[in-house]
Scaffold this motif. Structure first.
Motif, PDB file in Angstrom:
ATOM      1  N   ASN A 156       0.844  -1.196   0.000  1.00  0.00           N
ATOM      2  CA  ASN A 156       0.000   0.000   0.000  1.00  0.00           C
ATOM      3  C   ASN A 156       0.876   1.241   0.000  1.00  0.00           C
ATOM      4  OD1 ASN A 156      -2.191  -1.669   0.108  1.00  0.00           O
ATOM      5  ND2 ASN A 156      -2.706  -1.236   2.241  1.00  0.00           N
ATOM      6  N   THR A 157       0.270   2.337  -0.308  1.00  0.00           N
ATOM      7  CA  THR A 157       0.995   3.600  -0.321  1.00  0.00           C
ATOM      8  C   THR A 157       1.458   3.965   1.093  1.00  0.00           C
ATOM      9  OG1 THR A 157       0.837   5.956  -0.839  1.00  0.00           O
ATOM     10  CG2 THR A 157      -1.180   4.869  -0.178  1.00  0.00           C
ATOM     11  N   ALA A 158       2.591   4.575   1.169  1.00  0.00           N
ATOM     12  CA  ALA A 158       3.171   4.958   2.466  1.00  0.00           C
ATOM     13  C   ALA A 158       2.401   6.104   3.112  1.00  0.00           C
ATOM     14  CB  ALA A 158       4.634   5.333   2.289  1.00  0.00           C
ATOM     15  N   TRP A 159       1.453   6.687   2.396  1.00  0.00           N
ATOM     16  CA  TRP A 159       0.646   7.767   2.987  1.00  0.00           C
ATOM     17  C   TRP A 159      -0.173   7.291   4.180  1.00  0.00           C
ATOM     18  CZ3 TRP A 159       1.397  12.673   2.513  1.00  0.00           C
ATOM     19  CH2 TRP A 159       2.054  13.155   1.380  1.00  0.00           C
ATOM     20  N   TRP A 160      -0.441   5.995   4.255  1.00  0.00           N
ATOM     21  CA  TRP A 160      -1.197   5.477   5.403  1.00  0.00           C
ATOM     22  C   TRP A 160      -0.415   5.638   6.704  1.00  0.00           C
ATOM     23  CZ3 TRP A 160      -6.014   5.318   5.316  1.00  0.00           C
ATOM     24  CH2 TRP A 160      -6.704   5.005   4.151  1.00  0.00           C
ATOM     25  N   LEU A 161       0.880   5.801   6.580  1.00  0.00           N
ATOM     26  CA  LEU A 161       1.681   6.014   7.790  1.00  0.00           C
ATOM     27  C   LEU A 161       1.313   7.321   8.479  1.00  0.00           C
ATOM     28  CD1 LEU A 161       5.161   4.741   6.571  1.00  0.00           C
ATOM     29  CD2 LEU A 161       3.435   3.533   7.925  1.00  0.00           C
ATOM     30  N   VAL A 162       0.768   8.278   7.715  1.00  0.00           N
ATOM     31  CA  VAL A 162       0.327   9.547   8.304  1.00  0.00           C
ATOM     32  C   VAL A 162      -0.803   9.292   9.309  1.00  0.00           C
ATOM     33  CG1 VAL A 162      -0.777  11.766   7.773  1.00  0.00           C
ATOM     34  CG2 VAL A 162       1.030  10.880   6.296  1.00  0.00           C
ATOM     35  N   VAL A 163      -1.586   8.262   9.083  1.00  0.00           N
ATOM     36  CA  VAL A 163      -2.668   7.889   9.998  1.00  0.00           C
ATOM     37  C   VAL A 163      -2.171   6.896  11.047  1.00  0.00           C
ATOM     38  CG1 VAL A 163      -4.907   6.744  10.155  1.00  0.00           C
ATOM     39  CG2 VAL A 163      -4.440   8.304   8.265  1.00  0.00           C
ATOM     40  N   LEU A 164      -1.387   5.929  10.604  1.00  0.00           N
ATOM     41  CA  LEU A 164      -1.030   4.816  11.487  1.00  0.00           C
ATOM     42  C   LEU A 164       0.052   5.144  12.512  1.00  0.00           C
ATOM     43  CD1 LEU A 164      -1.161   1.923   8.867  1.00  0.00           C
ATOM     44  CD2 LEU A 164      -2.858   2.518  10.622  1.00  0.00           C
ATOM     45  N   VAL A 165       1.027   5.935  12.147  1.00  0.00           N
ATOM     46  CA  VAL A 165       2.094   6.260  13.106  1.00  0.00           C
ATOM     47  C   VAL A 165       1.549   7.077  14.286  1.00  0.00           C
ATOM     48  CG1 VAL A 165       4.269   7.510  13.422  1.00  0.00           C
ATOM     49  CG2 VAL A 165       3.989   5.969  11.474  1.00  0.00           C
ATOM     50  N   PRO A 166       0.737   8.134  14.050  1.00  0.00           N
ATOM     51  CA  PRO A 166       0.160   8.825  15.212  1.00  0.00           C
ATOM     52  C   PRO A 166      -0.742   7.908  16.052  1.00  0.00           C
ATOM     53  CG  PRO A 166      -0.050  10.196  13.273  1.00  0.00           C
ATOM     54  CD  PRO A 166       0.436   8.856  12.806  1.00  0.00           C
ATOM     55  N   HIS A 167      -1.448   6.991  15.369  1.00  0.00           N
ATOM     56  CA  HIS A 167      -2.287   6.041  16.107  1.00  0.00           C
ATOM     57  C   HIS A 167      -1.420   5.148  16.992  1.00  0.00           C
ATOM     58  CE1 HIS A 167      -5.949   3.814  16.892  1.00  0.00           C
ATOM     59  NE2 HIS A 167      -5.290   2.695  16.673  1.00  0.00           N
ATOM     60  N   ILE A 214     -12.139   8.925  12.269  1.00  0.00           N
ATOM     61  CA  ILE A 214     -10.956   8.534  13.053  1.00  0.00           C
ATOM     62  C   ILE A 214     -10.425   9.732  13.836  1.00  0.00           C
ATOM     63  CG2 ILE A 214      -8.546   7.789  12.889  1.00  0.00           C
ATOM     64  CD1 ILE A 214      -9.426   6.030  10.486  1.00  0.00           C
ATOM     65  N   LEU A 215     -10.318  10.874  13.152  1.00  0.00           N
ATOM     66  CA  LEU A 215      -9.833  12.085  13.831  1.00  0.00           C
ATOM     67  C   LEU A 215     -10.774  12.491  14.967  1.00  0.00           C
ATOM     68  CD1 LEU A 215      -8.635  14.162  10.740  1.00  0.00           C
ATOM     69  CD2 LEU A 215      -7.224  12.951  12.430  1.00  0.00           C
ATOM     70  N   ALA A 216     -12.080  12.406  14.717  1.00  0.00           N
ATOM     71  CA  ALA A 216     -13.044  12.718  15.774  1.00  0.00           C
ATOM     72  C   ALA A 216     -12.903  11.735  16.938  1.00  0.00           C
ATOM     73  CB  ALA A 216     -14.467  12.690  15.213  1.00  0.00           C
TER      74      ALA A 216
END
Length: 179
Positions: A96-107, A157-159
């Motif tokens: 998958n695109t590495a852009w998901w890390l923007v969501v997953l790393v903070p999580h 998710i942000l909410a």
């Protein structure tokens, strides 16, 4: 009645009986007797012990529930941190695109930070509910990051992160009190 409640009840009855017996002895004595002062001091000490016990009783009764909540909260945050790490690995393994890390790393960082939350007697029920909500949020993160749900669910998710963060914060301002 649980064993803890039974033990506390027995201890309470012993303290009350001791105080009652001491009071009966003090009442029988004349205030001019030499024994009166010593018995009266013991009466006051017994009363102080009973009052101290009764002040601690709610916290002592809540302790088993707090311990269960503490285990649930701790393991919930740890499990969700592990799931986050697996999702990060899945991003790379599935190509998958590495852009998901923007969501997953903070999580991942948020769930790792949650592992250190102290479960207090006053807030253990709330903290257990927050941990349960964390499971729903993590499921949402997994479904979105694996492509099962639309990317638009990132707003949810942000909410969810915001609500869990506010509910997990046990500062005076979060409780609605000012310093």
């Amino acid at each position: 009645m649980g064993s803890t409640e039974r033990e506390l009840n027995q201890e309470h009855q012993v303290l009350r009986r001791t105080l009652s017996e001491r009071h009966a002895r003090v009442v029988r004595l004349d205030q001019d007797d030499l024994e009166f002062d010593a018995e009266y001091e013991q009466l006051v000490a017994d009363a102080a012990r009973l009052i101290g016990f009764e002040n601690q009783l709610p916290a002592r009764l809540a302790e088993p529930k707090r311990k269960r909540s503490e285990q649930f909260v701790r393991w919930s945050w740890r499990a969700e941190a592990a799931v986050s790490a697996v999702l990060i690995a899945a991003v790379f393994l599935l190509g998958n695109t590495a852009w998901w890390l923007v969501v997953l790393v903070p999580h991942l960082l948020a769930t790792l930070g949650g592992c250190a939350i102290k479960v207090t007697a006053a807030r253990h029920a709330t903290q257990a509910k927050v941990a349960a909500a964390l499971h729903a949020l993590c499921l949402l993160v997994a479904l979105v990051s694996l492509g099962v749900l639309s990317v638009w669910f990132i707003i949810a998710i942000l909410a969810g992160w915001f609500l869990i963060g506010v509910a997990s914060d046990d500062t005076e301002a979060a409780k609605g009190r000012t310093l």
